[in-house]
Design a protein around this motif. Sequence first.
Motif, mmCIF file in Angstrom:
data_model
loop_
_atom_site.group_PDB
_atom_site.id
_atom_site.type_symbol
_atom_site.label_atom_id
_atom_site.label_comp_id
_atom_site.label_asym_id
_atom_site.label_seq_id
_atom_site.Cartn_x
_atom_site.Cartn_y
_atom_site.Cartn_z
ATOM 1 N N PRO A 84 128.744 48.536 81.785
ATOM 2 C CA PRO A 84 128.846 48.061 83.172
ATOM 3 C C PRO A 84 130.280 48.091 83.682
ATOM 4 N N ASN A 85 130.422 48.272 84.979
ATOM 5 C CA ASN A 85 131.694 48.025 85.642
ATOM 6 C C ASN A 85 131.835 46.518 85.857
ATOM 7 N N PHE A 86 133.093 46.085 86.044
ATOM 8 C CA PHE A 86 133.345 44.670 86.312
ATOM 9 C C PHE A 86 134.267 44.532 87.512
ATOM 10 N N VAL A 87 133.890 43.653 88.417
ATOM 11 C CA VAL A 87 134.764 43.252 89.513
ATOM 12 C C VAL A 87 134.889 41.740 89.444
ATOM 13 N N VAL A 88 136.091 41.256 89.176
ATOM 14 C CA VAL A 88 136.364 39.821 89.126
ATOM 15 C C VAL A 88 137.209 39.489 90.348
ATOM 16 N N LYS B 31 132.828 43.707 101.643
ATOM 17 C CA LYS B 31 133.260 45.110 101.664
ATOM 18 C C LYS B 31 133.182 45.738 100.271
ATOM 19 N N VAL B 32 133.569 44.975 99.266
ATOM 20 C CA VAL B 32 133.497 45.481 97.891
ATOM 21 C C VAL B 32 132.049 45.758 97.507
ATOM 22 N N VAL B 33 131.163 44.828 97.809
ATOM 23 C CA VAL B 33 129.748 45.012 97.472
ATOM 24 C C VAL B 33 129.167 46.204 98.234
ATOM 25 N N ASP B 34 129.525 46.334 99.507
ATOM 26 C CA ASP B 34 129.036 47.472 100.292
ATOM 27 C C ASP B 34 129.510 48.790 99.688
ATOM 28 N N ARG B 35 130.763 48.830 99.218
ATOM 29 C CA ARG B 35 131.262 50.061 98.615
ATOM 30 C C ARG B 35 130.520 50.362 97.309
ATOM 31 N N LEU B 36 130.256 49.349 96.524
ATOM 32 C CA LEU B 36 129.488 49.562 95.290
ATOM 33 C C LEU B 36 128.107 50.125 95.615
ATOM 34 N N ARG B 37 127.470 49.569 96.634
ATOM 35 C CA ARG B 37 126.142 50.058 97.017
ATOM 36 C C ARG B 37 126.212 51.498 97.524
ATOM 37 N N SER B 38 127.207 51.819 98.340
ATOM 38 C CA SER B 38 127.300 53.164 98.907
ATOM 39 C C SER B 38 127.534 54.216 97.829
ATOM 40 N N LEU B 39 128.156 53.816 96.724
ATOM 41 C CA LEU B 39 128.403 54.729 95.609
ATOM 42 C C LEU B 39 127.286 54.688 94.571
ATOM 43 N N GLY B 40 126.264 53.884 94.819
ATOM 44 C CA GLY B 40 125.161 53.777 93.872
ATOM 45 C C GLY B 40 125.529 53.048 92.598
ATOM 46 N N LEU B 41 126.498 52.133 92.679
ATOM 47 C CA LEU B 41 127.001 51.460 91.481
ATOM 48 C C LEU B 41 126.486 50.031 91.323
ATOM 49 N N GLU B 42 125.670 49.540 92.247
ATOM 50 C CA GLU B 42 125.282 48.134 92.184
ATOM 51 C C GLU B 42 124.488 47.807 90.922
ATOM 52 N N GLN B 43 123.715 48.798 90.401
ATOM 53 C CA GLN B 43 122.947 48.556 89.181
ATOM 54 C C GLN B 43 123.822 48.608 87.931
ATOM 55 N N ALA C 253 141.876 48.115 96.769
ATOM 56 C CA ALA C 253 140.747 47.804 95.890
ATOM 57 C C ALA C 253 139.621 48.813 96.070
ATOM 58 N N LEU C 254 139.311 49.141 97.305
ATOM 59 C CA LEU C 254 138.238 50.107 97.560
ATOM 60 C C LEU C 254 138.631 51.496 97.063
ATOM 61 N N GLU C 255 139.883 51.857 97.194
ATOM 62 C CA GLU C 255 140.341 53.155 96.700
ATOM 63 C C GLU C 255 140.210 53.243 95.180
ATOM 64 N N PHE C 256 140.487 52.142 94.498
ATOM 65 C CA PHE C 256 140.346 52.144 93.036
ATOM 66 C C PHE C 256 138.883 52.346 92.645
ATOM 67 N N ILE C 257 137.980 51.662 93.324
ATOM 68 C CA ILE C 257 136.553 51.834 93.030
ATOM 69 C C ILE C 257 136.133 53.276 93.278
ATOM 70 N N ASP C 258 136.573 53.850 94.394
ATOM 71 C CA ASP C 258 136.238 55.247 94.704
ATOM 72 C C ASP C 258 136.737 56.185 93.608
ATOM 73 N N ALA C 259 137.973 55.965 93.155
ATOM 74 C CA ALA C 259 138.599 56.887 92.210
ATOM 75 C C ALA C 259 137.940 56.861 90.842
ATOM 76 N N HIS C 260 137.303 55.743 90.493
ATOM 77 C CA HIS C 260 136.777 55.597 89.128
ATOM 78 C C HIS C 260 135.277 55.317 89.109
ATOM 79 N N ALA C 261 134.593 55.781 90.134
ATOM 80 C CA ALA C 261 133.155 55.536 90.234
ATOM 81 C C ALA C 261 132.376 56.164 89.095
ATOM 82 N N ALA C 262 132.905 57.228 88.482
ATOM 83 C CA ALA C 262 132.168 57.942 87.443
ATOM 84 C C ALA C 262 132.467 57.424 86.042
#
Length: 746
Positions: free
Chosen positions: A48-52, A275-287, A217-226
């Motif tokens: 899993p990814n972690f966002v604290v 915004k963080v949660v929305d970005r996770l959802r848009s990248l398909g990472l919420e699961q 923060a959003l840029e970091f999530i985008d860069a490491h989504a995979a």
Amino acid sequence: MPSRRTFLAASTATLGLTAGAATAAGSAQAVSAVTVPDTADGSGARLPNFVVVLADDLGYGELGAYGQKLITTPRLDRLATEGLRFTDAYSTAAVCAPSRCSLLTGLHTGHATVRANPSSGGQGSLTATDTTFAQVLRARGYRTAVVGKWGFGPEAAGQDSHPAARGFEEFHGYIDHTHAHEYYPEYLWHNAVKEPIPANAGGAKAVYAPDLLAQRALEFIDAHAAEPFLLLLTPNVPHAPSDIPDTTAYADRSWTAANKGHAAQVSYFDSLVGKVVDRLRSLGLEQDTVVLVTSDNGPHEEGGVNPDLFDANGPLRGYKRNLYEGGVRVPLIAWGPGRVRQGTSDRPTPLTDVLPTLAELGGAPAPTDVDGLSAAPLLAGSPDSARHGHLYWFRDELGVTSRADAQDNKRATWLAEAVRRENWKAVRFAPERDHNLPDDKWQVELYDLAADPGETRNVLDKNPSKAAELVALMRSSWRDTFARTPFGARLTLPRLAVPGQAFTVTATLDNGSARPWTTASLGLRAPAGWTVVSTSPTTAQELAVGARLTASWQVTPPADAAPATPWKLTAEGSALTAAGPVRYAAAGTVPTPPPAPTRDSYLSDLTWISAANGWGPVERDASNGKNAAGDGPLISFGGTTYPKGLGVHAPSDIAYHLGGAAVRFTSLVGIDDFSARQSTLGATRAKVYGDDRLILTTPTLTAATGPVPVDVDVRGVRVLRLVVEDANNRTSFDHTSWALARVTVS
């Protein structure tokens, strides 16, 4: 974009190449390659990814999910409904720095390195012995970032308390907690560099820093989504001042500007998490992501904010700085569809639990000597998560605010500590700032949280044996110095690297976890052009629990290496664990020396080799010999003022290169008049080393003793070290100065 598997494979390859280069130069052992499993955790499931997300001074009652009526927090309220809401979560301190240290390291304030805010005279830095949850997860290939308020000084790169040294590859934000009070700063840090914000120059309010932090923060999530990632997001809202560009949502309220701004800051925090949660959802990472949202302590009352207007502590007693429930009980929401169950938990859960919880979820070994317990089974829906026998808090705080002081019955600046065991809570106060004060000198209170969660009735008289039991737990929970079990990689370097001369480097890989490791290896990376030859085995087939692999190398810098330059070396240790491969890195710098003095010189006119906890001429951004003669702070002892000073704070260690050219070192050292005016409690001891040989130890230095003269023979000494140590098991007010510090060459 690289996957986690290719990242780890590349890391293993790096170790192998390092050994190969050393072998070509001489006799190094080859480093065994670590085979990376085909699946992220060896069972086919993605790690899993972690966002604290850590708010700054957000009270227990400031979210709608926790009873807030005036401030709107729809995004967090939804997360609380969709995820797991904790009713009995706790920060480990009632102020910022110690709370954040415990969150990162899993140690409560009876054991942690940072136990008080630096503004109250406490240790304000993490150390090389502090293992954070970022280091734990980084070893499993997680990409790591902290965005926002770090909160630990010094405000400089290249030191053990910097985020980069504590496991975070990416850092954007504030290093020092005082700098984080600025919402429109003229600069923010990006890794090791100050990045100016020109639009905010001269006090302009053009760029709101939390907006920049959100973007990063959003840029970091985008860069490491995979690939699995850890993001620690620590915005400085809703800390005072109540500074925010837009308060229109509360414009029609008959509140003060400070209260409107505070409410808008809480809502801003809510939208930021959204915004963080929305970005996770848009990248398909919420699961594939677990989000934790919490706060570092109870609600503040600075800058004109009235926490009572908002019922910011809910039904609880106390505020920021109090060890009553309102000062330390905090909101905690865990969210992750498919990974975190829905519901509510009343398990007493301190933020020390974050490290072992993330480690278990991320398949990473964790240190066994932490105070936290994993709540991973609880998040997954099991009732079997381990519960703490007790929770402990310590406070050493000089800051005073009116409401907090009133709750403490005018004892807000007293030492205090507290323990919760089951539903019993004891709080006690020491009338002297001495933790070793006998128990009968402390003022003790006892509360039954089951019947009285607001701590309104002190039931000490009816339950003296229960109070004595909890006081005994307080005593057993405190250690003046908490010796850590070694964990991960460590690197030992000499103080100097003389061009063309070989020196020895030693590295260790310690299995401080609860299970054995196999196929362990150590490698060393040095600058290009340096020769590295191993002088010991660098592999071990197995590292049992508590075992250590030690390796050493002979390293030679080229003869033309630039002088007065720090050079980076990195030890990398790898092993196989039950959950998969791990890799631990330990980096350090060794400088080539500056020229030796050629004439009699004050130390403030020489370039130092290294400095820990020093200011004045040893600050990187100040003089350090760069200013005209007469630089260095003026030092006063007993009303007499001396030039050419070196100011330090225990523990401190400043090293200078003499190169065997000097014959004597002279100085006056003591607690100076300025420091004595702050408090008479400081007590230190000064030491002088020549090439790591102790050549002088002073008596204990206090404001009352005055300074002592130093006059020592330093003939043949290459490196002179001036060390100041704490002498009374407290670092508060240990400001010590060297006046007229001077070496004689002939």
